[in-house]
Design a protein around this motif. Structure first.
Motif, PDB file in Angstrom:
ATOM      1  N   GLU A 118       0.784  -1.164  -0.006  1.00 17.33           N
ATOM      2  CA  GLU A 118       0.102   0.079  -0.057  1.00 17.33           C
ATOM      3  C   GLU A 118       0.913   1.565  -0.031  1.00 17.33           C
ATOM      4  N   ASN A 124      -1.418   2.272   7.682  1.00 17.22           N
ATOM      5  CA  ASN A 124      -0.952   1.010   7.047  1.00 17.22           C
ATOM      6  C   ASN A 124       0.532   0.930   6.917  1.00 17.22           C
ATOM      7  N   CYS A 132      -0.760  -5.940  10.470  1.00 18.20           N
ATOM      8  CA  CYS A 132      -1.769  -6.077   9.387  1.00 18.20           C
ATOM      9  C   CYS A 132      -2.794  -7.114   9.582  1.00 18.20           C
ATOM     10  N   THR A 137     -10.409  -3.904   4.910  1.00 25.66           N
ATOM     11  CA  THR A 137     -10.538  -2.984   3.937  1.00 25.66           C
ATOM     12  C   THR A 137     -10.790  -1.476   4.592  1.00 25.66           C
ATOM     13  N   SER A 141      -8.409   2.684   1.296  1.00 28.73           N
ATOM     14  CA  SER A 141      -7.372   1.425   0.968  1.00 28.73           C
ATOM     15  C   SER A 141      -7.525   1.326  -0.391  1.00 28.73           C
ATOM     16  N   SER A 142      -6.598   0.544  -1.074  1.00 34.03           N
ATOM     17  CA  SER A 142      -6.575   0.555  -2.590  1.00 34.03           C
ATOM     18  C   SER A 142      -7.019  -0.909  -2.675  1.00 34.03           C
ATOM     19  N   ALA A 145      -6.443  -6.213   2.317  1.00 34.27           N
ATOM     20  CA  ALA A 145      -5.123  -6.737   2.914  1.00 34.27           C
ATOM     21  C   ALA A 145      -4.800  -8.117   2.864  1.00 34.27           C
ATOM     22  N   THR A 158       4.840  -1.420   4.398  1.00 39.99           N
ATOM     23  CA  THR A 158       3.448  -1.144   4.586  1.00 39.99           C
ATOM     24  C   THR A 158       2.904  -2.406   4.507  1.00 39.99           C
ATOM     25  N   VAL A 161      -1.455  -5.574  -0.140  1.00 38.03           N
ATOM     26  CA  VAL A 161      -3.046  -5.719  -0.382  1.00 38.03           C
ATOM     27  C   VAL A 161      -3.010  -6.407  -1.842  1.00 38.03           C
TER      28      VAL A 161
END
Length: 401
Positions: A118, A124, A132, A137, A141-142, A145, A158, A161
């Motif tokens: 990420e 993150n 983590c 999500t 977030s992109s 996770a 980080t 994802v």
């Protein structure tokens, strides 16, 4: 109790009838005429002349289409040398009563679905997998996770994802705007209106406008107020804003078309009037999430069949075209209604003068005595012995007076 009974008896058994009293007074006479003149001025000047109270009115029904034109070029490290035309910066190609022109962008090239770290932020950044949570999500977030903590670069770790990789980095829009030349693009607005009650229709491309003229004219409020082609920079400037400042983060502009038509006159005099204003709020002291932007992607497959996409965060200006107005035409019904209302208003002069004469002037008791006459019941007048005790104090038969 006796007072209540007397009041009830007076309410039930007394009747008021108007009495005409001619007061020979310059002060009262001039006041009465002044009030009457004010009422006549209101009825004639405002109701009939300004508001056209003799007309029946109808609201406009409208349809709008818009078309942008213009070409520009960019040369950046991410995109290289590139030409931008209408198909690139107008998204989508057609909208209802509006058009979006992209003026700035953040482009993430060659994304594929996979696993990647990420973009670092306070939610993150991690030191180990324990930081983590697998399957989580966040709002920003992109992707989803995986529960692993991986290297983003040599110094920062980080959470990993499952997402379109590499993930988008959109910390700030480029400044100045990449498509700053959009200031010179033009927008053709085609507007058709209809007043169903009068079966009257017209469009903003007037009958005297030719194809040759349409190819060369640009709207100007003073020199060319009926040209339907607008320069984008002029639209924003007429609303009191800077196009180059607005192009960085985007915004929403309103193009207002006003059709107020007097159909008692020639149809050629029914003309559109254009005005412009910015619709998205701009508060200097509190400007959280400014402008206007959205994301879209262009998908393609490589030679191996792997799906790729180019993600574009588009900043730009949305032009909303707002049409309003009304038409009026002579009709006997509203004319008679407003004439009747005006005549009724003339009675206000009498009421106002009565209030001033009977309650405000120095000689109010004298005028009140002349205004009101107390008349006893006929039976009481004819039989005073049997009913004189019921007469109001100070009243007797006609012969006594």
């Amino acid at each position: 109790m006796a007072g209540c009974c007397a009041g009830l008896a007076a309410f039930l058994f007394e009747y008021d009838t108007p009495r005409i009293v001619l007061i020979r007074s310059r002060k009262v006479g001039l006041m009465n005429r002044a009030v009457q003149l004010l009422i006549l001025a209101y009825v004639i000047g405002w109701v009939f002349v300004w508001e056209k109270g003799y007309q029946e009115t109808d609201s406009v029904v409208s349809s709008v289409t818009a078309k942008a034109k213009g070409v520009t070029v960019t040369n950046t490290s991410a995109l290289g040398f590139r030409i931008w035309d209408v198909a690139d910066y107008v998204i989508p190609a057609q909208e209802e009563n509006s058009l979006f022109v992209m003026t700035n962008m953040i482009i993430t090239m060659n994304q594929t679905q996979g696993l990647c770290p990420e973009i670092p932020d306070k939610t993150n950044v991690c030191k180990s997998d324990a930081d983590c949570v697998a399957g989580s999500t966040g709002t920003h977030s992109s992707g989803v996770a995986t529960g692993r903590c991986v290297l983003f670069n040599e110094t920062v770790k980080t959470c990993e994802v499952a997402a379109w990789c590499p993930v988008e980095y959109d910390a700030r829009a480029p400044e100045p705007a990449l498509l700053k030349a959009a200031e010179n693009f033009t927008l053709l607005v085609k507007n058709n209106i209809w007043y169903p009650k009068f079966n009257f229709s017209k469009r903003n491309i007037l009958s005297n406008i030719t194809t040759t003229y349409l190819k060369s004219c640009i709207y100007d409020a003073i020199t060319d107020p009926f040209c339907p082609i607008f320069r984008l920079g002029n639209i924003v400037a007429n609303a009191g804003h800077s196009f180059q400042d607005m192009a960085v983060e985007g915004g929403i502009m309103g193009i207002q078309i006003k059709w107020n038509c007097n159909l008692d006159r020639a149809a050629s005099l029914c003309l559109p009037k254009y005005s412009f204003r910015r619709l998205d709020t701009r508060d200097v002291d509190h400007n959280v999430s400014p402008g206007y932007n959205f994301r879209f992607a262009k998908y393609y497959n490589d030679l191996t069949g792997t799906e790729h996409r180019t993600l574009i965060k588009a900043y730009g200006i949305r032009f909303d075209i707002i049409v309003f107005g009304k038409a009026g035409k002579f009709d006997i019904i509203p004319t008679m209604i407003n004439i009747g209302s005006g005549l009724a208003l003339l009675g206000v002069a009498t009421v106002l003068c009565d209030v001033i004469v009977l309650y405000c002037m120095k000689k109010k008791y004298y005028y009140r005595e002349k205004k009101y006459k107390y008349v006893a019941d006929y039976d009481q007048v004819c039989h005073p012995l049997s009913s004189s005790r019921h007469l109001p104090e100070g009243l007797g038969s006609e012969s006594d007076q």
